[in-house]
Scaffold this motif. Structure first.
Motif, mmCIF file in Angstrom:
data_model
loop_
_atom_site.group_PDB
_atom_site.id
_atom_site.type_symbol
_atom_site.label_atom_id
_atom_site.label_comp_id
_atom_site.label_asym_id
_atom_site.label_seq_id
_atom_site.Cartn_x
_atom_site.Cartn_y
_atom_site.Cartn_z
ATOM 1 N N GLY A 6 0.793 -1.232 0.000
ATOM 2 C CA GLY A 6 0.000 0.000 0.000
ATOM 3 C C GLY A 6 0.820 1.274 0.000
ATOM 4 N N GLY A 7 2.130 1.142 0.132
ATOM 5 C CA GLY A 7 2.972 2.339 0.053
ATOM 6 C C GLY A 7 3.652 2.652 1.361
ATOM 7 N N LYS A 8 4.842 3.222 1.261
ATOM 8 C CA LYS A 8 5.607 3.441 2.500
ATOM 9 C C LYS A 8 5.365 4.824 3.078
ATOM 10 N N TYR A 9 5.256 4.849 4.399
ATOM 11 C CA TYR A 9 5.051 6.088 5.144
ATOM 12 C C TYR A 9 6.367 6.715 5.582
ATOM 13 N N ARG A 10 7.428 5.918 5.601
ATOM 14 C CA ARG A 10 8.692 6.441 6.147
ATOM 15 C C ARG A 10 9.879 5.714 5.522
ATOM 16 N N ASP A 11 11.036 6.358 5.571
ATOM 17 C CA ASP A 11 12.249 5.790 4.973
ATOM 18 C C ASP A 11 13.125 5.058 5.972
ATOM 19 N N ARG A 12 12.788 5.194 7.253
ATOM 20 C CA ARG A 12 13.558 4.485 8.270
ATOM 21 C C ARG A 12 12.641 4.247 9.474
ATOM 22 N N ILE A 13 12.951 3.189 10.210
ATOM 23 C CA ILE A 13 12.119 2.826 11.362
ATOM 24 C C ILE A 13 12.980 2.922 12.621
ATOM 25 N N LYS A 14 12.460 3.575 13.632
ATOM 26 C CA LYS A 14 13.176 3.610 14.908
ATOM 27 C C LYS A 14 13.253 2.197 15.481
ATOM 28 N N ALA A 15 14.430 1.833 15.964
ATOM 29 C CA ALA A 15 14.616 0.467 16.468
ATOM 30 C C ALA A 15 15.021 0.493 17.937
ATOM 31 N N TYR A 16 14.486 -0.455 18.673
ATOM 32 C CA TYR A 16 14.985 -0.623 20.043
ATOM 33 C C TYR A 16 15.825 -1.894 20.099
ATOM 34 N N GLY A 17 16.867 -1.872 20.902
ATOM 35 C CA GLY A 17 17.801 -2.995 20.983
ATOM 36 C C GLY A 17 17.420 -3.960 22.081
ATOM 37 N N THR A 18 17.344 -5.233 21.741
ATOM 38 C CA THR A 18 16.986 -6.259 22.722
ATOM 39 C C THR A 18 18.184 -7.139 23.037
ATOM 40 N N PHE A 19 18.464 -7.303 24.325
ATOM 41 C CA PHE A 19 19.541 -8.230 24.706
ATOM 42 C C PHE A 19 19.081 -9.177 25.806
ATOM 43 N N ILE A 20 19.756 -10.311 25.873
ATOM 44 C CA ILE A 20 19.501 -11.283 26.940
ATOM 45 C C ILE A 20 20.452 -10.923 28.074
ATOM 46 N N PRO A 21 19.934 -10.616 29.284
ATOM 47 C CA PRO A 21 20.822 -10.088 30.315
ATOM 48 C C PRO A 21 21.826 -11.111 30.837
ATOM 49 N N ALA A 22 22.994 -10.604 31.219
ATOM 50 C CA ALA A 22 24.001 -11.438 31.866
ATOM 51 C C ALA A 22 23.496 -11.820 33.249
ATOM 52 N N PRO A 23 23.852 -13.019 33.723
ATOM 53 C CA PRO A 23 23.332 -13.479 35.019
ATOM 54 C C PRO A 23 23.773 -12.600 36.198
ATOM 55 N N ARG A 24 24.992 -12.041 36.155
ATOM 56 C CA ARG A 24 25.421 -11.148 37.238
ATOM 57 C C ARG A 24 24.897 -9.757 36.962
ATOM 58 N N PRO A 25 24.010 -9.232 37.815
ATOM 59 C CA PRO A 25 23.353 -7.954 37.530
ATOM 60 C C PRO A 25 24.311 -6.852 37.107
ATOM 61 N N GLU A 26 25.445 -6.703 37.775
ATOM 62 C CA GLU A 26 26.354 -5.580 37.486
ATOM 63 C C GLU A 26 26.972 -5.689 36.083
ATOM 64 N N ASP A 27 27.030 -6.923 35.537
ATOM 65 C CA ASP A 27 27.612 -7.088 34.198
ATOM 66 C C ASP A 27 26.739 -6.476 33.101
ATOM 67 N N ASN A 28 25.498 -6.162 33.433
ATOM 68 C CA ASN A 28 24.600 -5.602 32.425
ATOM 69 C C ASN A 28 24.803 -4.102 32.194
ATOM 70 N N ARG A 29 25.563 -3.490 33.075
ATOM 71 C CA ARG A 29 25.846 -2.049 32.898
ATOM 72 C C ARG A 29 26.564 -1.813 31.570
ATOM 73 N N ALA A 30 27.607 -2.600 31.340
ATOM 74 C CA ALA A 30 28.420 -2.402 30.130
ATOM 75 C C ALA A 30 27.610 -2.741 28.875
ATOM 76 N N ILE A 31 26.780 -3.797 28.952
ATOM 77 C CA ILE A 31 25.973 -4.175 27.774
ATOM 78 C C ILE A 31 25.030 -3.032 27.422
ATOM 79 N N ALA A 32 24.324 -2.519 28.434
ATOM 80 C CA ALA A 32 23.336 -1.469 28.187
ATOM 81 C C ALA A 32 24.009 -0.179 27.706
#
Ligand SMILES: [Mg+2]
Length: 371
Positions: A126-152
């Motif tokens: 039916g036709g495009k409304y936009r040339d790019r789509i905003k994306a959110y990044g999904t990750f599987i968290p590291a088991p040690r909570p503090e290790d997720n700081r660097a990933i995020a």
């Protein structure tokens, strides 16, 4: 033009006796035609089960293997073929795996149509409304909570202004859940959207409400699948109590399940996966339903570049298709299976303008991981 073959290819990165994480296996289909055009699709499901739905022999009026229904058919008659498959697989299909298999084939038929008419899929839709789509990044968290700081923090550095995590240990233990969210929020600061995905592991709406209240200081954008999609009363109770938006629906198939879910769950966001819900043909109907219920549709997407491309074309052609999921999986099935995969660029994914889905598969990756 006629369909001459439906090739089903199962892929798996870990050895057969090893556990598989999300994104590490896949089932893709190639729909072949007598013109040489080939359509590509996938189902994010249990690969061998999908293969069986396509290749099984006919048992009775309502138990046809999908392949046998399509050989000799005109691939451009997509809606009629969707209905033919739905009707003739309804003992083992109707919901779940049978619809996952239809989804894969449906995406491949749309890919063929785009190539045949020499237009990108979003034009056919039916036709495009936009040339790019905003994306959110999904990750599987590291088991040690503090290790997720660097990933995020790494995601923010890449250009994401919206991030999500779930899977792994997340949802198993209230204190660990709390610490992971705390570390991620502290690492990214207050201006980044943060959403969490429980994959239904909070189990009851009572526990989900308790956790949502505990996490309120971290200003979550949405809470995804706190409880099982069948627990409509649980969803509904939660929606009335919690400040964060509630999201769900990635496991649902067909407009019928989505209508029921939209009517009773009171969610703010539905997340059909185009490779499970019934393909592009059904996704259009689910999108229209979501609009009628005043609910945002943000597709689920954590598999190969085939799903990614299908989602981008669909969103480009949807009036309110402004947000998509972008997997952070390091699986070669996400990073390398599609040779010309869609990049993430400074917060957005560009909408491609090649005919059909516009993707080419890397045959070396297929041979290396063929199961
Ligand atoms: Mg999810």
């Amino acid at each position: 033009m006629q369909i001459t073959n439906i090739e089903v290819i199962c892929l798996r990165v870990p050895a057969p006796d090893q556990e598989c994480e999300w994104g590490e296996d896949a089932v893709i289909v190639k729909v072949h035609t007598d013109t040489g055009l080939i359509g590509i699709g996938e189902a994010d499901s249990s690969p061998e089960v999908v293969r069986a739905c396509i290749e099984t022999s006919q048992s009775n009026l309502y138990s046809y293997g999908l392949k046998s229904l399509l050989i000799g058919e005109n691939p451009l008659e997509i809606e009629r073929l969707w209905n033919k498959m739905y009707w003739a697989s309804n003992y083992f299909g109707r919901r779940g795996a049978g619809i996952h298999a239809i989804s894969a084939i449906d995406i491949a038929l749309w890919d063929i149509a785009g190539q045949f008419y020499d237009v990108p899929l979003h034009t056919l839709l039916g036709g495009k409304y936009r040339d790019r789509i905003k994306a959110y990044g999904t990750f599987i968290p590291a088991p040690r909570p503090e290790d997720n700081r660097a990933i995020a923090a790494g995601l923010v550095k890449q250009g994401f202004t919206s991030i999500k995590f779930g899977g792994g240990v997340f949802g198993d233990d209230p204190e660990t859940d709390y610490q992971i969210v705390k570390h991620v929020r502290e690492a990214v600061g207050e201006h980044i959207e943060v959403q969490i995905d429980l994959a239904s592991k909070w189990r009851t709406s009572g526990h989900a409400a308790f956790m949502a209240e505990k996490l309120e200081p971290f200003n979550l954008n949405w809470i995804e699948e706190p409880v099982l999609a069948d627990d409509l009363a649980g969803y509904s109770k939660l929606a009335g109590k919690v400040r964060a938006k509630i999201a769900g629906g990635e496991s649902l198939t067909t407009r019928y399940e989505f209508k029921h879910f939209l009517e009773h769950s009171r969610v703010d966001i539905v997340q059909p996966d185009i490779t499970r819900c019934g393909g592009i043909t059904e996704m259009k109907k689910i999108y229209d339903l979501a609009q009628m219920y005043g609910v945002q549709l943000v597709p689920h997407g954590f598999s190969t570049g085939i799903l990614l491309a299908a989602s981008v074309h669909f969103l480009a052609a949807s009036e309110h298709g402004t947000l998509m999921e972008y997997s952070q999986s390091q699986s070669p099935l996400f990073t390398d299976l599609v040779a010309n995969g869609l990049p993430f660029e400074n917060g957005y994914v560009p909408v491609p303008n090649k005919p059909g889905l516009g993707i080419e598969l890397n045959e070396d990756i297929i041979e290396r991981y063929r199961a």
